[in-house]
Design an enzyme around this catalytic site. Structure first.
Site, PDB file in Angstrom:
ATOM      1  N   ASP A 210       0.734  -1.234   0.093  1.00 17.50           N
ATOM      2  CA  ASP A 210       0.007  -0.092   0.093  1.00 17.50           C
ATOM      3  C   ASP A 210       0.915   1.252   0.092  1.00 17.50           C
ATOM      4  O   ASP A 210       0.451   2.420   0.382  1.00 17.50           O
ATOM      5  CB  ASP A 210      -0.969   0.080   1.239  1.00 17.50           C
ATOM      6  CG  ASP A 210      -2.247  -1.024   0.738  1.00 17.50           C
ATOM      7  OD1 ASP A 210      -2.587  -0.925  -0.087  1.00 17.50           O
ATOM      8  OD2 ASP A 210      -2.605  -1.530   1.874  1.00 17.50           O
TER       9      ASP A 210
ATOM     10  N   ASP B 237      -6.664  -4.511  -4.870  1.00 16.29           N
ATOM     11  CA  ASP B 237      -6.473  -3.353  -4.569  1.00 16.29           C
ATOM     12  C   ASP B 237      -4.905  -2.872  -5.076  1.00 16.29           C
ATOM     13  O   ASP B 237      -4.838  -1.531  -5.222  1.00 16.29           O
ATOM     14  CB  ASP B 237      -6.343  -2.984  -2.985  1.00 16.29           C
ATOM     15  CG  ASP B 237      -7.350  -4.009  -2.201  1.00 16.29           C
ATOM     16  OD1 ASP B 237      -7.750  -5.071  -2.748  1.00 16.29           O
ATOM     17  OD2 ASP B 237      -7.855  -3.439  -1.235  1.00 16.29           O
TER      18      ASP B 237
HETATM   19  N1  GLY Z   1      -7.236  -1.668   0.346  1.00 15.91           N
HETATM   20  C1  GLY Z   1      -7.668  -2.002   1.640  1.00 15.91           C
HETATM   21  C2  GLY Z   1      -9.156  -1.828   1.359  1.00 15.91           C
HETATM   22  O1  GLY Z   1      -9.990  -1.269   0.283  1.00 15.91           O
HETATM   23  O2  GLY Z   1     -10.027  -2.000   2.367  1.00 15.91           O
END
Ligand code: GLY
Length: 384
Positions: A93, A157
């Protein structure tokens, strides 16, 4: 669809956020308690959402030039250095954390310290690439034991984190970053996108051989379901890879998921946590609506005008529903969006979450021509 309401919403956001930014100085919010922002930076500086408040501040600064937003954005970015120095807290992330903070800062001012931070984060993200499976590892082992239990795990994601690699590739004139991002995108297109256009959330590969093992039910209802925020990450994320690379298949995948998403939007235009969740309990997730709207608005610009109307109208309908029924316009309440849900099976549902506010603002800014485009690169001339 009529757009006259958008400028009213824009003005209401400006009036509210000035007050929110003034009274939230120094915080990195995740959610609200009794209408007041928490400070996630104090409890978990490595939390994946910690870049969104900074991103909101840059969008507001870009639109208004008001100093409070700049101060808050810079404070968030420098607090995130503690994350950059914590290896266990560095996962895939990094795009969500350092694109809306350090890269936005560098875009706005050319600041070299911001560039350095973003490049360090990009190097770390590139280091998560598994060459035999051609995917980027999502998470570190949550137990902290470092027993390799998540070494083969990738999640949809991550498509939103790839722009940090493309950005670094451009910045350093090093195609390695492009190759890694594209190989991950190709793997995701192959293994995450189902025939019907829906996207899986989590896929496990054998980290030694690269072999596809199985998908896992993630933050949506369960295995084989259709977590709406994951669908939104896919629409927007594949489109961003298209914008950076011009690779036709990424636009085609973005469209395929977008068509699936639009076909499932309920009459209310309010988005459930999962398109395949049971009738009860039927939780909502406003963040999915806001993120999907951003992706659809970008997609609309990348297809012939007549075909783009479908994507723009769907985005406008969801945004209007949020503005009319899911925004708190009370200037004494810190959050904007209501009824956001992190995961279907969590104990808590339908609360405020900072990335909902971020993407709602980004979508309105796109419509108003006020956006600082932090995720991508629109400068290349691509065939429509
Ligand atoms: N990237 C984690 C979520 O969208 O909760």
């Amino acid at each position: 669809m009529d757009k006259t309401w958008v400028s009213e919403v824009y003005e209401k956001i400006l009036a509210k956020e000035k007050k929110v930014a003034e009274r939230s100085r120094g915080k990195i919010p995740y959610t609200t308690k009794d209408g007041v922002f928490d400070d996630k930076g104090k409890t978990d500086i490595c939390w994946w959402t910690n870049g969104f408040w900074g991103g909101m501040m840059w969008q507001l600064y870009h639109a208004t030039g008001e100093h409070v937003y700049l101060e808050n954005a810079l404070a968030t970015e420098s607090r995130l250095d503690a994350n950059l120095m914590t290896r266990q807290g560095m996962d895939h992330d990094s795009g969500f954390k350092w694109l809306p903070t350090a890269v936005a800062h560098y875009q706005m001012t050319g600041d070299t310290a911001a560039r350095n931070r973003a490049l360090l984060a990009a190097d770390n993200l590139a280091g998560r690439f598994n060459p035999v499976g051609r995917f980027i590892r999502a998470w570190n082992d949550w137990s902290g034991k470092e027993d390799g239990s998540f070494a083969g795990r990738a999640i949809i994601d991550c498509m939103m984190n790839l722009p940090l690699l493309y950005w670094a590739g451009d910045e350093l004139q090093d195609p390695k970053f492009y190759h890694i991002a594209k190989m991950h995108a190709d793997t995701a297109a192959r293994y995450f996108i189902r025939e019907d256009g829906s996207a899986k959330h989590i896929v496990d590969f054998d980290a030694n051989t690269g072999e596809y093992l199985h998908s896992v039910g993630g933050q949506g209802y369960g295995h084989g379901s259709s977590w709406t925020r994951g669908q939104a990450w896919a629409i927007y994320g594949f489109l961003l890879s298209y914008l950076y690379t011009g690779e036709e298949n990424y636009r085609a995948v973005s469209r395929k998921v977008a068509d699936y998403f639009i076909a499932n939007i309920p009459d209310s235009k309010l988005i459930p946590v999962d398109f395949r969740q049971p009738e009860s309990p039927a939780y909502e997730d406003s963040t999915a609506a806001a993120i999907a709207a951003c992706g659809l608005l970008e997609l609309a610009k990348c297809v012939p005008e007549k075909e783009g109307d479908k994507y723009e109208n769907a985005a406008l309908e969801m945004l209007k529903a949020l503005a009319d029924r899911r925004c708190s316009w009370d200037e004494d309440t810190d959050n904007l969006l209501e009824k956001c849900t992190a995961a279907y099976h969590d104990a808590e549902h339908e609360f405020s979450i900072i990335y909902g506010d971020y993407y709602f603002i980004e979508a309105v800014w796109k419509l108003m021509g006020k956006e600082l485009f932090i995720w991508g690169n629109r400068n290349k001339s691509l065939p429509i």
